[in-house]
Design a protein around this motif. Structure first.
Motif, PDB file in Angstrom:
ATOM      1  N   ALA A 118      53.627  43.795  32.653  1.00  0.00           N
ATOM      2  CA  ALA A 118      53.768  44.099  34.216  1.00  0.00           C
ATOM      3  C   ALA A 118      52.965  42.188  35.058  1.00  0.00           C
ATOM      4  CB  ALA A 118      53.990  44.575  34.464  1.00  0.00           C
ATOM      5  N   VAL A 119      51.489  41.916  34.694  1.00  0.00           N
ATOM      6  CA  VAL A 119      50.917  41.598  35.119  1.00  0.00           C
ATOM      7  C   VAL A 119      51.622  39.941  34.817  1.00  0.00           C
ATOM      8  CG1 VAL A 119      48.664  40.450  35.165  1.00  0.00           C
ATOM      9  CG2 VAL A 119      49.038  43.048  34.301  1.00  0.00           C
ATOM     10  N   PRO A 120      51.825  38.935  35.725  1.00  0.00           N
ATOM     11  CA  PRO A 120      51.978  37.473  36.370  1.00  0.00           C
ATOM     12  C   PRO A 120      51.646  36.601  35.737  1.00  0.00           C
ATOM     13  CG  PRO A 120      52.917  38.456  37.981  1.00  0.00           C
ATOM     14  CD  PRO A 120      51.611  39.571  37.757  1.00  0.00           C
ATOM     15  N   GLY A 121      51.881  36.069  34.892  1.00  0.00           N
ATOM     16  CA  GLY A 121      50.467  34.883  33.825  1.00  0.00           C
ATOM     17  C   GLY A 121      49.334  34.303  34.687  1.00  0.00           C
ATOM     18  N   THR A 122      49.362  34.205  35.898  1.00  0.00           N
ATOM     19  CA  THR A 122      48.495  33.366  36.610  1.00  0.00           C
ATOM     20  C   THR A 122      47.474  34.312  37.103  1.00  0.00           C
ATOM     21  OG1 THR A 122      50.662  32.316  37.931  1.00  0.00           O
ATOM     22  CG2 THR A 122      48.760  32.129  39.359  1.00  0.00           C
ATOM     23  N   VAL A 123      48.055  35.256  37.154  1.00  0.00           N
ATOM     24  CA  VAL A 123      46.899  36.458  38.157  1.00  0.00           C
ATOM     25  C   VAL A 123      46.014  37.164  36.706  1.00  0.00           C
ATOM     26  CG1 VAL A 123      46.755  39.076  38.914  1.00  0.00           C
ATOM     27  CG2 VAL A 123      48.566  37.629  39.492  1.00  0.00           C
ATOM     28  N   ALA A 173      50.140  44.262  44.181  1.00  0.00           N
ATOM     29  CA  ALA A 173      50.991  45.750  44.866  1.00  0.00           C
ATOM     30  C   ALA A 173      52.578  45.184  44.560  1.00  0.00           C
ATOM     31  CB  ALA A 173      50.471  44.904  46.553  1.00  0.00           C
ATOM     32  N   PHE A 174      52.632  43.859  44.758  1.00  0.00           N
ATOM     33  CA  PHE A 174      54.586  43.961  43.841  1.00  0.00           C
ATOM     34  C   PHE A 174      54.542  44.129  43.186  1.00  0.00           C
ATOM     35  CE2 PHE A 174      53.642  40.742  47.633  1.00  0.00           C
ATOM     36  CZ  PHE A 174      55.295  40.247  48.884  1.00  0.00           C
ATOM     37  N   VAL A 175      53.983  43.786  42.212  1.00  0.00           N
ATOM     38  CA  VAL A 175      53.848  44.585  40.594  1.00  0.00           C
ATOM     39  C   VAL A 175      54.320  46.044  40.164  1.00  0.00           C
ATOM     40  CG1 VAL A 175      52.981  44.550  37.988  1.00  0.00           C
ATOM     41  CG2 VAL A 175      52.853  42.009  39.216  1.00  0.00           C
ATOM     42  N   VAL A 176      52.911  46.756  40.870  1.00  0.00           N
ATOM     43  CA  VAL A 176      53.181  47.829  41.025  1.00  0.00           C
ATOM     44  C   VAL A 176      54.787  48.265  42.177  1.00  0.00           C
ATOM     45  CG1 VAL A 176      51.722  50.275  42.460  1.00  0.00           C
ATOM     46  CG2 VAL A 176      50.279  48.125  41.270  1.00  0.00           C
ATOM     47  N   GLY A 177      54.589  47.952  43.248  1.00  0.00           N
ATOM     48  CA  GLY A 177      55.687  48.142  43.908  1.00  0.00           C
ATOM     49  C   GLY A 177      57.193  48.273  43.270  1.00  0.00           C
ATOM     50  N   LEU A 178      57.245  46.907  42.513  1.00  0.00           N
ATOM     51  CA  LEU A 178      58.328  47.103  40.758  1.00  0.00           C
ATOM     52  C   LEU A 178      58.659  47.938  39.766  1.00  0.00           C
ATOM     53  CD1 LEU A 178      58.454  43.639  40.513  1.00  0.00           C
ATOM     54  CD2 LEU A 178      60.315  44.810  42.145  1.00  0.00           C
ATOM     55  N   ILE A 179      57.483  48.367  39.763  1.00  0.00           N
ATOM     56  CA  ILE A 179      57.457  49.426  38.681  1.00  0.00           C
ATOM     57  C   ILE A 179      57.694  50.446  38.820  1.00  0.00           C
ATOM     58  CG2 ILE A 179      55.434  50.538  37.383  1.00  0.00           C
ATOM     59  CD1 ILE A 179      54.203  47.958  36.319  1.00  0.00           C
ATOM     60  N   LEU A 180      57.370  51.070  40.688  1.00  0.00           N
ATOM     61  CA  LEU A 180      57.553  52.147  40.834  1.00  0.00           C
ATOM     62  C   LEU A 180      58.572  52.201  41.507  1.00  0.00           C
ATOM     63  CD1 LEU A 180      54.536  52.704  43.914  1.00  0.00           C
ATOM     64  CD2 LEU A 180      55.669  54.141  41.732  1.00  0.00           C
ATOM     65  N   ILE A 181      59.920  51.348  41.790  1.00  0.00           N
ATOM     66  CA  ILE A 181      61.383  50.856  42.279  1.00  0.00           C
ATOM     67  C   ILE A 181      62.282  51.886  40.833  1.00  0.00           C
ATOM     68  CG2 ILE A 181      63.089  49.497  42.577  1.00  0.00           C
ATOM     69  CD1 ILE A 181      60.937  48.114  44.668  1.00  0.00           C
ATOM     70  N   GLU A 182      61.206  50.907  39.890  1.00  0.00           N
ATOM     71  CA  GLU A 182      61.676  50.869  37.884  1.00  0.00           C
ATOM     72  C   GLU A 182      61.922  52.301  37.846  1.00  0.00           C
ATOM     73  OE1 GLU A 182      61.559  51.981  33.969  1.00  0.00           O
ATOM     74  OE2 GLU A 182      59.918  51.461  35.689  1.00  0.00           O
ATOM     75  N   ARG A 183      61.072  53.195  38.087  1.00  0.00           N
ATOM     76  CA  ARG A 183      60.508  54.801  37.910  1.00  0.00           C
ATOM     77  C   ARG A 183      61.842  54.889  39.068  1.00  0.00           C
ATOM     78  NH1 ARG A 183      55.617  55.161  34.639  1.00  0.00           N
ATOM     79  NH2 ARG A 183      55.486  53.156  33.684  1.00  0.00           N
ATOM     80  N   TYR A 184      61.846  54.737  40.018  1.00  0.00           N
ATOM     81  CA  TYR A 184      62.406  55.776  40.947  1.00  0.00           C
ATOM     82  C   TYR A 184      63.823  55.468  41.015  1.00  0.00           C
ATOM     83  CZ  TYR A 184      64.916  56.974  45.298  1.00  0.00           C
ATOM     84  OH  TYR A 184      65.127  57.581  46.521  1.00  0.00           O
ATOM     85  N   GLY A 185      64.803  54.473  40.383  1.00  0.00           N
ATOM     86  CA  GLY A 185      65.362  53.723  39.569  1.00  0.00           C
ATOM     87  C   GLY A 185      66.003  55.288  38.459  1.00  0.00           C
TER      88      GLY A 185
END
Length: 540
Positions: A363-368, A237-249
């Motif tokens: 965009a997917v963290p290595g742990t995930v 959910a954090f990853v999706v949020g960061l991508i959306l913020i980047e697209r919004y920017g």
């Protein structure tokens, strides 16, 4: 094409299945005891990095682009170099230097005569602010590179008009240069925050319980795979949020220069105190993110005689690191060539969709990613073992997980977007008329790719190969979680020494990682600084 998309989506689908099949009683425990603190720490860390790393990157990029001051020509080359230093190595070094038992506080106590820690105050490096400082010092080049690239291409005409209307240099930066650079800044900032979200070594060592650390501890220390998967879903959910913020920017923001007349902004000399302040502002991030870590590693390596570590065991770890990185780089490049060439030749919705899905892996963290790959890879190993036993009557054991194949697959998924982005950008500069001419002369699609597209993509292939190779060497979370027993890479070797409280013994391995990482960073700076500057051209 479809297989490439499935490769990226496979771990995410498996992760959702693991989370859904987990015990329902786990969620109340996570919500009550794990997620609140981890979510708050993660949000605070990302916000702090956004402010500090963003300020470092934007300020330094503007100063070296718009002004001349002492040391500017050298700082232009030095400012991107912290990219070569992994965040976890910087964290280990800062603890060795600034912790209560570190070199700096020991020197202060000896100099002033303090006897105990209670007699004075010193900032705690093992804290959330300390983690923000450490990560910002390493991650700010993502913003710096993006901002400088945009500042270099901005037209001088707009600046001159604003100056004519009475705008100061600060106002020029605030109302013209910064808004025009906003799309690139959104990309650079999102990359920095995704790297921070991917980190496990620095945040764990500095005592910040992020969601990434919670996934790791829940999975390995508490033995709850389902609980770790459920936390990983929150991370997504954090990853999706960061991508959306980047697209919004970047929304509806386009900036094009006139092809007839383009003059870039010429640096304005600074004098007196302003010049030295600019030098200090640009030198400080370099000192914090590169000079200090590299100098410490070199000092510890020489002082401890660690070059004697070049024995058979160290060379085995080194060759394992190189082998995994080379295998992953080759696989990524071959898959990227297939995807980009297919998308270029057959412009269908399927090819475009596969290219888009391939870009999600970074965009997917290595742990995930490691958590999501566990079940599919074990399932594939079991299927291969069953087939082999049916055909030969013998047991074959684990093929992917037991032979480090899982690490290579994780690297391919995570870094495929670097190659596809680089190759797409390189191929987009080629006129479609070349391919049209090849079709007219009867070339098949395979011949067109082999004889036209690949030769034209060679510069992009070389730069992508360097970046992917070094990223594979630095990658810690996926390597740490997917490595077979008794298998060490340079990154896990450094992590092992640090977790035992003996990081200085791993200085040689850390120094090798940094030195190898310098190669693509220097090449990146060279390419950026060698960009031809378009001066006034006569109108036609």
């Amino acid at each position: 094409m479809a297989a490439a998309g499935l490769l990226v989506l496979m771990p995410l689908a498996a992760l959702l299945v693991i989370a859904a099949e987990g015990d329902a009683e786990i969620w109340p425990h996570l919500i009550a005891n794990v997620l609140p603190a981890s979510t708050v720490d993660t949000l605070a860390l990302l916000l702090g990095i956004a402010v500090l790393a963003g300020s470092m990157g934007i300020t330094t990029a503007w100063l070296v682009t718009a002004h001349r001051f002492p040391g500017r020509n050298i700082l232009v080359w030095l400012l991107p170099l912290p990219l070569a230093v992994p965040t976890y190595i910087t964290a280990y070094i800062y603890v060795e230097l600034f912790d209560s038992a570190g070199l700096v506080q020991m020197a202060l106590r000896d100099l002033v005569g303090w006897k105990s820690r209670s007699e004075y105050w010193f900032p705690q490096i093992r804290s959330l602010p300390g983690c923000i400082l450490v990560m910002s010092a390493v991650l700010y080049p993502y913003i710096y590179i993006a901002a400088r690239a945009m500042f270099l291409t901005q037209s001088a005409s707009m600046m001159e008009v604003a100056r004519t209307l009475g705008a100061s240099r600060l106002k020029l930066f605030r109302i013209i240069a910064l808004p025009l650079a906003r799309p690139a800044l959104a990309v650079g900032l999102s990359l920095a925050l995704l790297e921070a979200l991917n980190d496990i070594g620095a945040s764990e060592y500095l005592g910040v319980r992020t969601l990434t650390v919670s996934v790791y501890t829940t999975w390995l220390n508490r033995g709850s795979l389902a609980g770790a998967a459920q936390i990983a879903c929150v991370m997504l959910a954090f990853v999706v949020g960061l991508i959306l913020i980047e697209r919004y920017g970047r929304r509806n923001r386009r900036y094009a220069l006139s092809p007839k007349r383009h003059r870039i902004v010429q640096p304005v000399p600074l004098t007196g105190a302003r010049a030295w302040v600019a030098s200090a502002l640009c030198a400080t991030p370099v000192l914090l993110g590169f000079v200090l870590p590299t100098g410490f590693l070199l000092r510890e390596t020489l002082r401890g005689g660690l070059f004697d570590q070049f024995d058979a065991d160290f060379m085995a770890h080194f060759m394992t690191t190189i082998g995994l990185s080379v295998a992953a780089t080759a696989a990524v490049l071959m898959l990227a060539i297939l995807l980009v060439s297919a998308a270029r030749i057959a412009k269908t919705s399927m090819t475009k969709g596969a290219l888009f899905v391939a870009g999600l892996g970074y965009a997917v963290p290595g742990t995930v990613l490691a958590l999501g790959l566990m079940t599919p890879l074990v399932g594939i190993d079991n299927a291969i073992g069953t087939l082999w036993r049916t055909l030969t009557g013998e047991r074959i054991g684990l093929v992917l997980m037991g032979a480090a194949g899982g690490i290579v697959i994780a690297y391919v998924i995570r870094f495929l977007s670097i190659a596809t982005g680089s190759l797409s950008a390189g191929l987009d500069r080629v006129s479609p008329s070349l391919e049209d001419a090849a079709r007219t002369l009867g070339s098949s699609r395979r011949e067109m790719v082999w004889r036209i597209q690949i030769p034209l993509m060679r510069p992009a292939l070389a730069s992508a190969a360097l970046l992917i190779f070094v990223d594979c060497i630095k990658e810690l979370p996926a390597t740490l979680l997917l490595r077979p027993l008794n298998t060490e890479t340079l990154s896990t070797l450094v992590y092992t020494y640090a977790s035992r409280g003996r990081f200085e013994d791993g200085s040689l391995a850390a120094l090798v990682i940094v030195l190898v990482g310098l190669v693509p960073v220097i090449q990146l700076v060279r390419s950026a600084e060698a960009r031809p500057r378009v001066e006034d051209a006569p109108a036609t």
